[in-house]
Every structure is written in structure tokens, then in C-alpha cells.
Design an enzyme around this catalytic site. Structure first.
Site, PDB file in Angstrom:
ATOM      1  N   ASN A 158       1.057  -0.864  -0.054  1.00  0.00           N
ATOM      2  CA  ASN A 158      -0.224   0.167   0.183  1.00  0.00           C
ATOM      3  C   ASN A 158       0.619   1.049  -0.250  1.00  0.00           C
ATOM      4  OD1 ASN A 158      -2.784   1.220  -0.122  1.00  0.00           O
ATOM      5  ND2 ASN A 158      -2.461   2.464   2.344  1.00  0.00           N
ATOM      6  N   GLU A 159       0.829   2.405  -0.843  1.00  0.00           N
ATOM      7  CA  GLU A 159       0.940   3.709  -0.671  1.00  0.00           C
ATOM      8  C   GLU A 159       2.874   3.170  -0.738  1.00  0.00           C
ATOM      9  OE1 GLU A 159      -0.500   6.482   1.323  1.00  0.00           O
ATOM     10  OE2 GLU A 159      -1.818   6.945  -0.441  1.00  0.00           O
ATOM     11  N   GLU A 317      -7.558   5.723  -4.631  1.00  0.00           N
ATOM     12  CA  GLU A 317      -8.095   6.412  -3.175  1.00  0.00           C
ATOM     13  C   GLU A 317      -8.578   7.733  -3.171  1.00  0.00           C
ATOM     14  OE1 GLU A 317      -5.638   5.690   0.150  1.00  0.00           O
ATOM     15  OE2 GLU A 317      -5.358   3.540  -0.117  1.00  0.00           O
ATOM     16  N   GLU A 365      -7.054   7.074  12.446  1.00  0.00           N
ATOM     17  CA  GLU A 365      -7.814   7.338  11.161  1.00  0.00           C
ATOM     18  C   GLU A 365      -9.027   7.036  10.961  1.00  0.00           C
ATOM     19  OE1 GLU A 365      -4.628   7.035   7.315  1.00  0.00           O
ATOM     20  OE2 GLU A 365      -6.547   5.323   8.264  1.00  0.00           O
ATOM     21  N   LYS A 366      -9.606   7.197  13.000  1.00  0.00           N
ATOM     22  CA  LYS A 366     -11.214   7.159  13.120  1.00  0.00           C
ATOM     23  C   LYS A 366     -11.969   8.281  13.408  1.00  0.00           C
ATOM     24  CE  LYS A 366     -10.389   8.274  18.475  1.00  0.00           C
ATOM     25  NZ  LYS A 366      -8.862   8.258  17.961  1.00  0.00           N
TER      26      LYS A 366
HETATM   27  C1  GAL Z   1      -3.665   7.211   2.391  1.00  0.00           C
HETATM   28  C2  GAL Z   1      -3.631   5.290   2.823  1.00  0.00           C
HETATM   29  C3  GAL Z   1      -4.682   4.707   2.763  1.00  0.00           C
HETATM   30  C4  GAL Z   1      -5.242   5.684   4.138  1.00  0.00           C
HETATM   31  C5  GAL Z   1      -5.484   7.236   3.622  1.00  0.00           C
HETATM   32  C6  GAL Z   1      -6.204   8.446   4.688  1.00  0.00           C
HETATM   33  O1  GAL Z   1      -2.464   7.271   1.980  1.00  0.00           O
HETATM   34  O2  GAL Z   1      -2.886   4.548   1.656  1.00  0.00           O
HETATM   35  O3  GAL Z   1      -4.659   3.769   3.904  1.00  0.00           O
HETATM   36  O4  GAL Z   1      -4.689   6.170   5.766  1.00  0.00           O
HETATM   37  O5  GAL Z   1      -3.960   7.505   3.024  1.00  0.00           O
HETATM   38  O6  GAL Z   1      -5.959   9.280   3.645  1.00  0.00           O
END
Ligand code: GAL
Length: 672
Positions: A158-159, A317, A365-366
Site C-alpha cells: 500500500n502506497e 483512493e 484514522e477514526k
Molecule cells: C492513504 C492510505 C490509506 C489511508 C488514507 C487516509 O495514504 O493509503 O491507508 O491512510 O491515506 O487519507
């Protein structure tokens, strides 16, 4: 092995059309919630769901222990609902048992700080123990699901490199030495020449003395720093390739990972990644810290299309509303989500996916927005999520159509590193500022631009903008010169053409690589103080930069009227072959920049999109039988657009003109 042909994104969703998707983290929820999630996903029209992104500690809870029961169950639930899966390899964050057993995999900062377990991506990218364990996870996941009919796409890690791209630990040092040995063919004198190590007594006797550019007392060696950035990008690519290789050996399903083409991440040279990707996918979030975050979105979308070589791409995303990782996390205004989505679609996206499905109630991230917010389905955000699903479904016919651009802007991550290396003439020289200024000027003038890498074929572009291309190879400069010779107009901006691939200054006058093409010669940089402005003889004003320039065949179009380079040329034009080469020795105000590119576009024979401007974004996608003109009104007043055709969002027939209300999006289908 890279895939032979790009994947059609529409094959990722049921039937043809645009993809609507999201990240889903079912491991955060009790199993009793899952059926409701699936039901609501169907209600919203979700067609592609990314799972197992952060699954490692769930599927592999201890050395040699595997538990796929949850993943099996959720995959079957999604499959039964006809929802396709974007399957994460699960390696994005090592589990605590692994770092407890092998603390040497933890990444290290330039001052020796070890970053501990407890966040995410807490591993050194070069660490062989991490790599071996990650490879085993991928092997297990591929063996289990590599031919599952619901899996439409593989999502590697992921990223990659989001947090850990630059690691300064012992494993990174060994890997950097190996990388340098290969780059310099085992010849330490070649490395010494490339890094200019005679300066400050830095000459190396062997590769075993070479270090990563960790924290030092003074400025660091810029050649060493530049190579470390190249190495660090290559290490992340190696992680991607290792996983993709395992996947391709056991599964015929397309492979990708989510890029971060965005303003705050600059550590990966994505031009070098694209050949290994079956489709290009990007993550993009509006950045409230920027002066013009929506223009940055347009730029990132154009650059993602550039990485996809014009093919459709996937927005992997984005957020429905606020994020949680900026100092101030702004909720989107009514209509803003639709405008953001339309901007991505207009610039070539064939799918829009969100982080994440259901807003977390725990974890870091809630307070990040989601398709299904804490408030539940009785909320504006949920209603917008459902509405968006309908909209994307109704726009299916644009899938596979392509943007056509007459203008190009050159962009390079390697150059970003070179421009912002230590010891530069002014801290206000920020590469992205210069690229954004050029891109915004074009967009505001109604000119759609492709973003291309230096050295890429420029045939077919009538206007080419080269902003702050500080580091340029001879062959890359020659491609630009050839484009001008065959009739293109090129605009080169200050701090371009100064150094070669090894960051060595080209002597004899700036801008070394472009002196002849531009018909100019500059003897000295004379940057401005923060906030200082200078006047030009054409009545405009400018900031950031001036230089002691003289023409050498070119014509001065405007002079500096005051400031440190008073009387010297600020804008020049040089006829070269069948084309023209312009130079901009300062940073014009946005209005002046827009007027300049509009003038160049006109003389290059490019017709701007009528009605486009700073508040109104207009881009066309072309299919075989129709064109789709996206009109995105970011302003607070309605605009009238001359048009003929049918409008896809409202279903109205357009004869002669269409009014686009304030804040609205319209997509006009036109005959071609
Ligand atoms: C991205 C990441 C996700 C989440 C998202 C929040 O960087 O891939 O897992 O953290 O940001 O904005």
C-alpha cells in the site's frame, strides 16, 4: 515481466462502465456487521472493493501461523453479492511479532533515530529479513486466491514508500553500496567523479567506505544525496517487483499498486515504475495546506494520465470529505465531492475509489471521512455516496475514451530532487511551485496539457513548457530542440538546463543545455528576497527570481524595469528551425503567466477551450463516435457555454448554449 498490454479498467467492474470502489477493512468490525456492509455497498452501487491491505497481523498472527478464515468468509460474501475484489497482498505493515523477533527491520532516520513498531510501514525497505517474510505472505495469499473468480485486481502492499522511503540504517547502507557498485560498474573513481568528492576532502578509497547521506554538521554532498534518492526509489520499486513477480508466477490477474502523485510526496520516480504496472492507479486527497488545492488535483490527475501514457487510469483512493492527517481537516462543501470526482474523470480516470467504506471507530484514522460515516445512512455524506454511484453508472459510456492534448509540460521526479538539493541559490526555488504555476496558467487559459517525462517523444505537441528543468541530459535537451526545429513553440523557465545527470554545472553561461536553442546567455543568478516583487517593461510584475541575462540571437520581449537585474531581459523569444524558443527569467504573476501562455498557444495554432478560466475547468474526452466535454464551474456565478449536444447529468438537449450553475458540473456529449 511487465504485462504485454494495458488492462482495460472497465474489465474490473461488472460489465462495462466506470468503476466505483472503496477500501474495506472488515477486520476492524465484528462479523455481524459484514452482511450489512455488503447490503449497503450494493445499495450504493459499489463494484470493486480493496481488502487485506493491512491484513498481515490477521492472516499471519505468528511465525508460521496462518488464519485465512476471515478473509475466506469476506471474499465469499463479496463474491456472492457480485462485487469484485481488489486484493491486497497484505504486506503494508509488518505485525508486532515480526519486529519483536527482528528489531533490525525497523527503519532509521538520518539522525540515527529508530522508528518503532506502533504506526505503519515500520520496516526498512532494504532489509532482507523483512523482504523474506513479506514474500512468504504474498506466496500464501496468491496460492489461496490467485484464481478466485471474484478477484479482479492485485493491490501490491500500500502506497509503497509513503513513510519509509528514505531509510538510513545498516541494511540500507549495505544496499546503497551495492547499488552504487552497479551504477558505477565497480569503479570507485567513477563514483568520486560523479559526486565531486575532491570537494571538502570526501574522496572514497573503496565502496566499503560509502555511506548513506545521514545527518552531518554542514551541507551534505549533493551528488551523494541525489544518488541516494535514486537508490531509495529503486528499492521501493524492487519491493513492488518482488511481490508482482510472485503474483504473476501464480495468478493471471492484473497487478498494480497505488501511486502517490501528490504535492507532499516526492520520493518515488514513478516514470521508472510504469512498465511494471498492469494499470496505473493513484491515490489523491485534497491538500488544504496549499493555496490552490483544486489546481493541484487537476495537475495530479494530468500527471497520472501521463504515467498511464494516455490510457485510462484508476483513482484508487480519495476521500468523500475531510481527511485526518493535515493540521486542519476541512469538510467538503456541498457539491465539492462531485466537482473533485468530475475533475479526475475529465482527465482520464475510468474509476473512482474511496478510502474507506465505513468510518473507523478506533485507530489513528477514526476522524477520516468515509462513504458510510459515523452518523450512518441518515446523513448527507451517505446520500452523496449513493448519488455518486448513480452518477458513475450513468456515465458508463465515457469509459475508455481519451483526453487529447496539444500542449505538454515536462515533469521529472529526479529533477525535483535536483532542484531542491541543499545549497541552492534560493529557498523559494521549489520545483512543484514552478510546475504548478505553468500548469495552472495553461489550464486557466483553457489549454489541456499532457505531463511528459524529459526525453519522451514530443511529436504532436505544438506547445511545450519546460519549467525549472534544472537537471537535464544532453539527449533530453536534444529532443526539445528537435521539437522546436520541426515547428513547435517551447517555453523554458528559469533554473533550467543548468546541470547534467551527475548534478555537474554546465559551464560557459547559463542555461548551459539550452543556450543555443534559446539564443541567450546568463552570467549570474540574482534571486529576490521573500515577498519581493519586480516590475517588467510590459507593465506586469514578478517574483522569486531574476538573472543577469543577455540575448545572443534572441529578441528581448520584456525587460526587468527595476530590481537586481534592471535593464536585463526577463522574457525572450528566439526563432529556431521552424519553431520558436521562449525563455522566462522570472516568475510572473498568475495573470501575466496566463496571458503569456495564451499568446504562445495562439501563435502555435492551439485553440483554447472557450469559456475556460480560473473558475471554470473545461476538458474533453474523445471516443470513436462522440466527445464528452466536462465543464466544472468552481465559481460562485453561473456561466454560459456555447454548446450543441446532450447533457449527461441532467438529460437536457443543448442547442446553442448551456448555463452551468455556480458550483455545478455538466458533461456535454457532442458529435465528433
Ligand atoms: C492513504 C492510505 C490509506 C489511508 C488514507 C487516509 O495514504 O493509503 O491507508 O491512510 O491515506 O487519507
Amino acid at each position: 515481466m511487465p504485462a504485454a498490454a494495458p488492462t482495460r479498467i472497465s474489465t474490473l467492474s461488472e460489465g462495462e462502465g466506470l468503476v466505483y470502489g472503496c477500501d474495506y477493512n472488515p477486520e476492524q468490525w465484528d462479523r455481524s456487521v459484514w452482511p450489512e456492509d455488503i447490503r449497503l455497498m450494493r445499495e450504493a452501487g459499489i463494484g470493486l472493493v480493496a481488502i487485506n491491505i493491512f491484513g498481515w497481523s490477521t492472516i499471519n498472527p505468528g511465525e508460521g501461523r496462518w488464519d485465512f478464515s476471515g478473509l475466506d468468509e469476506i471474499i465469499e460474501l463479496l463474491h456472492a453479492a457480485g462485487i469484485r475484489i481488489n486484493l491486497g497482498t497484505g504486506t503494508a505493515s509488518p505485525p508486532p511479532w515480526l519486529t519483536a523477533q527482528h528489531p533490525e527491520i525497523l527503519p532509521q532516520g538520518p539522525d540515527g533515530t529508530v522508528f518503532h513498531q506502533g504506526g505503519r510501514q515500520g520496516y526498512c525497505p532494504s532489509n532482507p529479513v523483512f523482504r523474506a517474510h513479506a514474500a512468504e505472505v504474498v506466496r500464501q495469499v496468491v496460492a489461496r486466491y490467485g484464481s478466485h473468480p471474484a478477484v479482479a485486481l492485485w493491490h501490491v502492499s500500500n502506497e509503497l514508500g509513503c513513510h519509509n522511503a528514505l531509510c538510513y540504517c545498516a541494511a540500507s547502507t549495505l544496499a546503497f553500496r551495492d547499488w552504487a557498485r552497479e551504477r558505477y560498474a565497480d569503479d570507485i573513481d567513477a563514483l568520486n567523479r560523479a559526486w565531486g568528492t575532491s570537494f571538502w576532502s570526501q574522496r572514497y578509497g573503496s565502496f566499503d567506505e560509502v555511506q548513506v547521506p545521514a545527518q552531518v554538521l554542514s551541507l551534505r554532498n549533493p551528488g551523494q544525496v541525489l544518488d541516494f534518492q535514486r537508490f531509495s526509489s529503486d528499492e521501493q520499486l524492487a519491493l513492488y517487483r518482488a511481490e508482482a513477480g510472485i503474483i504473476r508466477a501464480g495468478s493471471g490477474i492484473p497487478v498494480t499498486t497505488n501511486f502517490m502523485v501528490t504535492a507532499h510526496i516526492r520520493t518515488l520516480d514513478y516514470w521508472s515504475w510504469t512498465a511494471d504496472m498492469d494499470l496505473i492507479a493513484n491515490d489523491h486527497y485534497l491538500d488544504g495546506r496549499l493555496a490552490n488545492s483544486r489546481q493541484e488535483l487537476s495537475f495530479a490527475a494530468d500527471l497520472t494520465r501521463g504515467l498511464a501514457a494516455g490510457d485510462p487510469w484508476l483513482l484508487m483512493e480519495t476521500s468523500t470529505s475531510a481527511v485526518n492527517w493535515q493540521p486542519h481537516n476541512f469538510a467538503k462543501e456541498p457539491g465539492e465531492l462531485q466537482r473533485n470526482v468530475a475533475s479526475h474523470l475529465a482527465r482520464g480516470a475510468d474509476g473512482i475509489c474511496f478510502f474507506q467504506w465505513r468510518a473507523s471507530t478506533q485507530g489513528a484514522e477514526k476522524y477520516h471521512s468515509a462513504l458510510l460515516p459515523h452518523a450512518g445512512t441518515d446523513s448527507d455524506v451517505w446520500r452523496e455516496s449513493v448519488e455518486l454511484g448513480r452518477m458513475l453508472q450513468g456515465l458508463g459510456e465515457i469509459a475508455g475514451t481519451r483526453v487529447a492534448a496539444d500542449a505538454a509540460v515536462l515533469f521529472s521526479w529526479e529533477n525535483w530532487w535536483a532542484v531542491e538539493n541543499e545549497g541552492r541559490p534560493s529557498e523559494d526555488l521549489r520545483y512543484l511551485d514552478q510546475v504548478h504555476a505553468a500548469h495552472t496558467a495553461l489550464a486557466d487559459a483553457g489549454i489541456v496539457a499532457d505531463l511528459v517525462r524529459p526525453g519522451a517523444d514530443l511529436d504532436g505537441y505544438r506547445l511545450i513548457v519546460v519549467p525549472a528543468l534544472h537537471l537535464v541530459r544532453d539527449a533530453e535537451a536534444a529532443v526539445i530542440a528537435r521539437a522546436v526545429e520541426r515547428g513547435a513553440t517551447v517555453l523554458v523557465t528559469f533554473y533550467s538546463g543548468i546541470v547534467d545527470e551527475e548534478d555537474r554545472v554546465r559551464t560557459g553561461g547559463y542555461p548551459g543545455a539550452f543556450r543555443e536553442l534559446l539564443g541567450i546567455r546568463s552570467e549570474e543568478f540574482a534571486p529576490l528576497a521573500p515577498g519581493e516583487r519586480v516590475s517588467l517593461s510590459d507593465g506586469t510584475d514578478a517574483s522569486v527570481w531574476t538573472e543577469r541575462l543577455r540575448t545572443d540571437g534572441a529578441e528581448a520581449v520584456a525587460l526587468f524595469a527595476d530590481g537586481p537585474s534592471v535593464g536585463r531581459p526577463a522574457v525572450t523569444r528566439h526563432a529556431h528551425g521552424a519553431g520558436e524558443a521562449w525563455y522566462l527569467a522570472t516568475q510572473p504573476s498568475p495573470d501575466a503567466y496566463r496571458a503569456l501562455v495564451a499568446r504562445l498557444a495562439e501563435s502555435a495554432g492551439i485553440a483554447p477551450q472557450p469559456g475556460a478560466g480560473p473558475d471554470v475547468d473545461i476538458v474533453r474526452r474523445f471516443g470513436e463516435h462522440a466527445a464528452y466535454r466536462f465543464v466544472i464551474n468552481h465559481g460562485s456565478a453561473p456561466v454560459d457555454i456555447a454548446a450543441e449536444g446532450s447533457e449527461l447529468l441532467t438529460g437536457v438537449t443543448v442547442t446553442g448554449a448551456l448555463t452551468v450553475p455556480a458550483g455545478a458540473v455538466r458533461i456535454i456529449k457532442e458529435d465528433v
